[in-house]
Design an enzyme around this catalytic site. Structure first.
Site, PDB file in Angstrom:
ATOM      1  N   ASP A  10       0.851  -1.204   0.000  1.00 30.23           N
ATOM      2  CA  ASP A  10       0.000   0.000   0.000  1.00 30.23           C
ATOM      3  C   ASP A  10       0.887   1.254   0.000  1.00 30.23           C
ATOM      4  O   ASP A  10       0.859   2.035   0.951  1.00 30.23           O
ATOM      5  CB  ASP A  10      -0.944  -0.016   1.227  1.00 30.23           C
ATOM      6  CG  ASP A  10      -0.194  -0.028   2.555  1.00 30.23           C
ATOM      7  OD1 ASP A  10       0.983  -0.463   2.583  1.00 30.23           O
ATOM      8  OD2 ASP A  10      -0.771   0.417   3.571  1.00 30.23           O
ATOM      9  N   VAL A 132       2.954  -6.202   3.010  1.00 33.05           N
ATOM     10  CA  VAL A 132       3.382  -5.061   3.825  1.00 33.05           C
ATOM     11  C   VAL A 132       2.257  -4.035   3.956  1.00 33.05           C
ATOM     12  O   VAL A 132       2.508  -2.846   4.158  1.00 33.05           O
ATOM     13  CB  VAL A 132       4.674  -4.418   3.252  1.00 33.05           C
ATOM     14  CG1 VAL A 132       5.835  -5.395   3.296  1.00 33.05           C
ATOM     15  CG2 VAL A 132       4.456  -3.908   1.841  1.00 33.05           C
ATOM     16  N   HIS A 247       9.747   0.164   8.346  1.00 31.66           N
ATOM     17  CA  HIS A 247       9.054  -1.113   8.571  1.00 31.66           C
ATOM     18  C   HIS A 247       9.197  -2.106   7.409  1.00 31.66           C
ATOM     19  O   HIS A 247       9.725  -3.205   7.560  1.00 31.66           O
ATOM     20  CB  HIS A 247       7.559  -0.867   8.758  1.00 31.66           C
ATOM     21  CG  HIS A 247       7.213   0.167   9.767  1.00 31.66           C
ATOM     22  ND1 HIS A 247       7.245  -0.065  11.115  1.00 31.66           N
ATOM     23  CD2 HIS A 247       6.814   1.465   9.626  1.00 31.66           C
ATOM     24  CE1 HIS A 247       6.865   1.024  11.769  1.00 31.66           C
ATOM     25  NE2 HIS A 247       6.607   1.963  10.892  1.00 31.66           N
ATOM     26  N   ASP A 248       8.617  -1.729   6.271  1.00 32.62           N
ATOM     27  CA  ASP A 248       8.338  -2.724   5.224  1.00 32.62           C
ATOM     28  C   ASP A 248       9.573  -3.378   4.600  1.00 32.62           C
ATOM     29  O   ASP A 248       9.527  -4.573   4.254  1.00 32.62           O
ATOM     30  CB  ASP A 248       7.459  -2.100   4.128  1.00 32.62           C
ATOM     31  CG  ASP A 248       6.085  -1.705   4.671  1.00 32.62           C
ATOM     32  OD1 ASP A 248       5.726  -2.142   5.781  1.00 32.62           O
ATOM     33  OD2 ASP A 248       5.373  -0.958   3.972  1.00 32.62           O
TER      34      ASP A 248
END
Ligand code: BDR
Ligand code: CA
Length: 318
Positions: A10, A132, A247-248
């Site tokens: 996303d 993710v 994060h991802d």
């Protein structure tokens, strides 16, 4: 033989950096990018995936998927990623500047969930699904064609947390976006590896680390730095951190260089019941339930090694 992956995303600042890492890594064969609602609406996340693909000069196909969660109302994270989902600190936004152009290409006609089904059945036991964002596309695929579940090689996801949430006190954003979908995926029996907030708050994109992307002196390095400069602001405001929690890209880094991370098998259950725990990943660290582990939970990252890998791979774009 490179590992076949489908990247469900996303975009999203950290999603974009993960795409950069994945498409620069010969260890991986990206069969397709599938998009979901999440940080911003589906139309924007799909546009952003196309923008990043074209920035990188790649032709990997993009498939748009879920516009909304299975049951709950849609939430989003413009407070973190800006109105387009890929804002920068430049006054006009890179989307209007010389670096990130509106995409020329379009998404494929096939729905993301149908693409996932097709590829998993075409290559049984060979396809890794990397997620993710919200888990809606994966859950839809599993419900539309349950035969894919035993044919999935593994699912590597960014979502959840061993301890604290970031969107409610208990819940991480990706899981909270669609806890019912997350429950389907966690309960599916497919091999899972989870990179939650307890891990991704160890890999901070500090100003010094961001400067290393800029110092590459390339267009992609400059875009990576500009994206992270914007992303970092949220982490300063909310957590008092010097850098952004990246994060991802941990999911991709794990596939490329697994020794960067320490994992522990656990039973993980998603709370999909209304109340303060809605969207929480409840992790049985001490095996108190005696239920068999369904998930490898990432606990520790070699943050320096992770950024070494990112800079080296992003430096491969000219
Ligand atoms: C997750 O939420 C999104 O904002 C990020 O892209 C990441 O996937 C972190 O909670
Ligand atoms: Ca994301």
């Amino acid at each position: 033989m490179p590992q076949k992956i489908i990247f469900d995303t996303d975009p999203g600042h950290d999603d974009a950096i993960a795409i950069m890492l994945a498409l620069a890594s010969p260890e991986l064969e990206m069969l397709g990018i599938t998009t979901t609602f999440g940080n911003v609406a589906l139309e924007k996340t799909t546009r952003n995936a196309l923008v990043v693909r074209e920035l990188l000069g790649k032709t990997v196909p993009v498939y748009a998927g879920a516009e909304r969660p299975l049951l709950r109302e849609r939430i989003s994270a413009e407070n973190v990623h800006g109105h387009s989902g890929l804002e920068t600190t430049s006054p006009h936004g890179l989307s209007e500047g010389p670096d990130l152009q509106e995409p020329q290409g379009r998404a494929e006609a096939q729905h993301a969930a149908l693409f996932i089904i097709q590829k998993v059945l075409e290559h049984p036991g060979k396809v890794t699904l990397v997620s993710v964002g919200p888990l809606t596309n994966l859950a839809l695929a599993m419900r539309l064609e349950p035969k894919i579940v035993p044919a999935i090689k593994q699912i590597v996801l960014m979502g959840g947390s061993l301890y604290l949430g970031n969107t409610t006190p208990a819940a991480e954003f990706n899981i909270l976006c669609d806890p019912h979908a997350a429950k389907i995926v966690f309960d599916s029996g497919a091999p899972l590896t989870m990179f939650g907030l307890n891990l991704t708050h160890q890999t901070l994109a500090t100003p010094e680390r961001i400067a290393r992307f800029r110092a590459l002196g390339t267009r992609v390095g400059e875009v990576a730095a500009a994206l992270l400069d914007f992303f970092r602001q949220h982490y300063q405001r909310r957590y008092g951190y010097e850098g952004a929690a990246l994060h991802d890209p941990a999911t991709i880094a794990y596939l490329v260089q697994p020794d960067l991370f320490k994992l522990r098998p656990m039973f993980v259950e998603v709370d999909s019941t209304p109340g303060p725990g809605f969207g929480r990943t409840v992790c049985d660290y001490w095996q108190v339930t005696e239920k068999p582990a369904n998930c490898q939970v990432a606990l520790e990252a070699d943050a320096e090694g992770f950024f070494e890998l990112l800079v080296e791979r992003i430096g491969r774009y000219r």
